[in-house]
Design an enzyme around this catalytic site. Structure first.
Site, PDB file in Angstrom:
ATOM      1  N   CYS A   4       0.832  -1.210   0.000  1.00  0.00           N
ATOM      2  CA  CYS A   4       0.000   0.000   0.000  1.00  0.00           C
ATOM      3  C   CYS A   4       0.868   1.262   0.000  1.00  0.00           C
ATOM      4  CB  CYS A   4      -0.907  -0.044   1.238  1.00  0.00           C
ATOM      5  SG  CYS A   4      -1.730   1.509   1.624  1.00  0.00           S
ATOM      6  N   CYS A  49       0.131   3.804   2.823  1.00  0.00           N
ATOM      7  CA  CYS A  49       0.535   3.247   4.121  1.00  0.00           C
ATOM      8  C   CYS A  49       1.996   3.575   4.437  1.00  0.00           C
ATOM      9  CB  CYS A  49       0.351   1.728   4.141  1.00  0.00           C
ATOM     10  SG  CYS A  49      -1.361   1.198   3.969  1.00  0.00           S
TER      11      CYS A  49
END
Length: 114
Positions: free
Chosen positions: A38, A41
């Site tokens: 991600c 993230c």
């Protein structure tokens, strides 16, 4: 088996019971639900590090990899990442999906610090 990373000890916690023990405790716990793949993230670790520097031992910050901990992702209804959840004494106090700023996290965390 749950694998979570604590920004306090920088070690892996390898038992589901440890996660449950943390979120049931008297200290606020910020949990960052993330995945290695991600992109957004990847923005959270320096933000969480700064939060940890501000709160010290008054709060716990954990990272939970949703790919390795599908049970918890399902249990807490994680549908997008990153998702931050603040727990204290087993209660979910605040939740947000998407990247959060230090100020935003501190705003929701500070009321629960001792």
């Amino acid at each position: 088996m749950a694998q979570i990373t604590s920004l306090i000890t920088k070690t892996r916690v390898n038992k589901m019971n440890n996660f449950e023990t943390h979120i049931q405790g008297g200290l606020p716990v910020v949990v960052d639900f993330f995945a290695d793949w991600c992109g957004p993230c990847k923005m959270m670790p320096p933000i969480l590090k700064e939060v940890k520097e501000k709160v010290g031992a008054r709060a716990i910050i954990l990272k939970m990899d949703v790919d390795k901990n599908r049970h918890y992702a399902e249990k807490y209804g994680i549908q997008s990442i990153p998702t931050l959840i603040i727990f204290k004494e087993g209660q979910l106090l605040w939740r947000k999906s998407g990247v959060s700023s230090v100020n935003e996290i501190m705003q929701h965390l500070s009321a629960h610090l001792s």
